[in-house]
Design an enzyme around this catalytic site. Structure first.
Site, PDB file in Angstrom:
ATOM      1  N   ASP A 180       0.897  -1.145   0.000  1.00 17.29           N
ATOM      2  CA  ASP A 180       0.000   0.000   0.000  1.00 17.29           C
ATOM      3  C   ASP A 180       0.933   1.190   0.000  1.00 17.29           C
ATOM      4  OD1 ASP A 180      -1.448   2.273   0.872  1.00 17.29           O
ATOM      5  OD2 ASP A 180      -3.031   0.954   1.584  1.00 17.29           O
ATOM      6  N   HIS A 181       1.072   1.846  -1.151  1.00 18.13           N
ATOM      7  CA  HIS A 181       2.172   2.817  -1.254  1.00 18.13           C
ATOM      8  C   HIS A 181       2.006   4.001  -0.303  1.00 18.13           C
ATOM      9  CE1 HIS A 181      -0.497   5.001  -4.026  1.00 18.13           C
ATOM     10  NE2 HIS A 181       0.284   6.035  -3.883  1.00 18.13           N
ATOM     11  N   HIS A 224      -5.777   2.843   1.194  1.00 12.50           N
ATOM     12  CA  HIS A 224      -5.050   4.010   1.685  1.00 12.50           C
ATOM     13  C   HIS A 224      -5.746   4.706   2.863  1.00 12.50           C
ATOM     14  CE1 HIS A 224      -2.970   3.193  -1.938  1.00 12.50           C
ATOM     15  NE2 HIS A 224      -3.690   3.926  -2.755  1.00 12.50           N
TER      16      HIS A 224
HETATM   17  C1  BG6 Z   1      -3.549   4.549  -6.388  1.00 11.61           C
HETATM   18  C2  BG6 Z   1      -4.888   4.596  -7.068  1.00 11.61           C
HETATM   19  O1  BG6 Z   1      -3.513   3.519  -5.442  1.00 11.61           O
HETATM   20  O2  BG6 Z   1      -3.296   5.785  -5.734  1.00 11.61           O
HETATM   21  C3  BG6 Z   1      -4.973   5.767  -8.029  1.00 11.61           C
HETATM   22  O3  BG6 Z   1      -5.106   3.398  -7.775  1.00 11.61           O
HETATM   23  C4  BG6 Z   1      -4.590   7.052  -7.331  1.00 11.61           C
HETATM   24  O4  BG6 Z   1      -6.279   5.875  -8.563  1.00 11.61           O
HETATM   25  C5  BG6 Z   1      -3.270   6.910  -6.591  1.00 11.61           C
HETATM   26  O5  BG6 Z   1      -4.514   8.085  -8.300  1.00 11.61           O
HETATM   27  C6  BG6 Z   1      -2.962   8.126  -5.761  1.00 11.61           C
HETATM   28  O6  BG6 Z   1      -1.659   8.028  -5.255  1.00 11.61           O
HETATM   29  P1  BG6 Z   1      -0.848   9.330  -4.848  1.00 11.61           P
HETATM   30  O7  BG6 Z   1       0.421   8.786  -4.276  1.00 11.61           O
HETATM   31  O8  BG6 Z   1      -0.658  10.125  -6.092  1.00 11.61           O
HETATM   32  O9  BG6 Z   1      -1.684  10.051  -3.842  1.00 11.61           O
END
Ligand code: BG6
Length: 494
Positions: free
Chosen positions: A182-183, A245
């Site tokens: 989960d980045h 997230h």
């Molecule tokens: C991803 C989603 O997990 O997170 C995308 O699949 C989204 O739809 C993205 O745009 C958002 O990541 P960040 O790091 O740009 O907030």
């Protein structure tokens, strides 16, 4: 873990966007910053037919475009590129795996170790096949070193499919070998939530129902669905962002102090939060959940199409591009404190932040200016303006006792100066080092789906005739304002 533990990373889906935009650029940045353990090899595979050379040229471009550290110096790049190779093949076919084994065998003989980190960067529909073939081919069991697997989100599309995927993984790997990414957990500011809470003595005493009126978690994006219309049609905001997230952020805010900052204690505490979340009653959904879909509008002064006009999207699509929830953590600490979560595409600003709104003072002694005193608010800014601010009341200079809110502001960029590493850099390094603290555990993922399943089912069954119900460039549907207003609150729209 020793810093010179040799390893091979095997990326499935390597011709795709994730590898191009995130994985290879992150590995490059780690290498260029001298934090990637050496020696290493990156074995990439996908269906597209390409030679090692062609793949390296493509990745050179990706790194130039997307890596934190660029432009790469040619000499250093050549050394990095020498560790990159490409094996074309279909991951659903058993033929691919002996070829991978052959290539890995040569590489591992040179590296002098058989430590393997697999990465599923393919569409989720291929995970089952990949895991099965890794098991039957013996690739997952080299017997000569460690083996781990990183699985990208989305991890399932509901509780049943997430369970099935967990079972499939468990048939080949032990839980300690599985890294569910989960980045958001790799973002510096998200990690800082735990530092803020548990390395400072002043917050813990007020971090509870006695002092906190409510919590808001916002993950707002200005982008639409870009080129991912067909994926997004099947996902929607709840699956794409909320299940992972936003619920992870909620857990970090609501959890009890773990005994140490290690994988098991941290993840045990997050699981307890999930268990304490009040199940969503589908008969009261209008009090708990709001969905939205953007129509045409203006974002950043530019006219943008509505969701239903995006490529890959059905003209009568019922997929939500916005979701808001009112959740309750039924625990001693949080009883009665609502947690409001919202996320959406094509909102006015790209901003992720957590707002802790404290109670008003119990008694106002400055009677002449009662309106001037707002309750204290702590804002944890995840991105893009990383930092935190605390709003307090101050006396305005002058003879009268007039009050004004002032903000104590900490900005990461100003204080630390340097650019933060990308989330993927931190997470890849952790997986290489065998540290799963910032990864989701199987039971957490299932609990997150279990919480949202009633909403997914209800929304799937009943179309919303008001769609599209917010203009691109607006802060979501008006029903979301009513959701928070019922508890006397308003969204902070930065
Ligand atoms: C991803 C989603 O997990 O997170 C995308 O699949 C989204 O739809 C993205 O745009 C958002 O990541 P960040 O790091 O740009 O907030």
């Amino acid at each position: 873990m020793s810093v010179d533990d040799p390893f091979s990373m095997i990326i499935f889906g390597a011709s795709g966007d994730l590898a191009r935009r995130k994985l290879i650029p992150a590995l490059w940045s780690l290498y260029a910053a001298r934090t990637l353990p050496e020696p290493f090899a990156i074995v990439c595979t996908a269906r597209t037919d390409m030679s090692d050379g062609e793949f390296r040229t493509r990745m050179r471009e990706s790194v130039g475009e997307f890596a934190r550290l660029h432009p790469p110096s040619e000499q250093v790049w050549e050394r990095f590129a020498a560790a990159l190779c490409y094996v074309p093949g279909d991951p659903t076919s058993p033929d691919l795996y002996p070829r991978l084994e052959g290539r890995l065998g040569e590489i591992e003989a040179k590296l002098g170790a058989a430590n393997r980190l697999f990465y599923c960067a393919t569409p989720p529909s291929l995970y089952d096949d990949i895991v099965e073939h890794l098991g039957t081919s013996g690739l997952a069991h080299s017997g000569k070193g460690w083996t781990r697997i990183i699985v990208e989100k989305p991890f399932g599309r509901d509780l049943a499919s997430a369970r099935a995927l967990n079972q499939q993984l468990a048939s080949v790997f032990s839980e300690e070998q599985v890294y569910r990414i989960d980045h958001y957990l790799g973002k510096e500011t998200v990690q800082n939530i735990l530092v803020l809470r548990f390395a400072n003595g002043i917050f813990e005493p007020v971090w509870n129902r006695n002092h906190v009126a409510h919590v808001q978690i916002t993950v707002a994006e200005t982008i639409g669905v870009e080129t991912r219309g067909s994926y997004y049609e099947e996902a929607g905001a709840l699956r794409d962002m909320m299940q992972n997230h936003l619920l992870q952020l909620l857990c970090l805010i609501a959890m009890e102090p773990p005994v140490t900052f290690d994988a098991d204690p941290v993840r045990d505490e997050k699981n307890k939060v999930m268990r304490a979340l009040r199940p969503i009653d589908p008969t009261r959904l209008d009090q708990i959940a709001v969905r939205g879909q953007y129509g045409p509008g203006f974002v950043g002064g530019r006219r943008v199409p509505g969701y239903r006009e995006e490529k890959g999207v059905a003209p009568n699509s019922m997929t939500e591009t916005y979701a808001a929830l009112r959740l309750q953590v039924d625990s001693w600490r949080w009883a009665g404190v609502p947690f409001f979560l919202r996320t959406g595409k094509r909102l006015p600003n790209r901003v992720s932040e957590i707002v802790i709104r404290f109670h008003r003072t119990p008694h106002m002694i400055f009677r002449r200016d009662p309106a001037g005193v707002d309750p204290n608010v702590l804002v944890i800014r995840i991105q893009p303006d990383e930092g935190l601010d605390l709003t307090v009341a101050a006396k305005k200079p002058g003879p009268a006792m007039m009050l004004s809110p002032v903000t104590l502001d900490f900005k990461y960029g100003e204080v630390f100066g340097e650019e933060s590493p990308e989330a993927y850099e931190r997470l890849l390094l952790d997986a290489i080092n065998g540290d799963a603290t910032l990864y989701a555990r199987g039971d957490w993922v299932e609990q997150a789906w279990a919480l949202l399943d009633p909403v997914l089912t209800a929304w799937g069954r009943t179309p919303d005739p008001s769609f599209p119900n917010y203009e691109a460039g607006a802060w979501g549907p008006t029903a979301a304002d009513a959701l928070i207003a019922r508890d006397g609150g308003t969204w902070r729209n930065p």
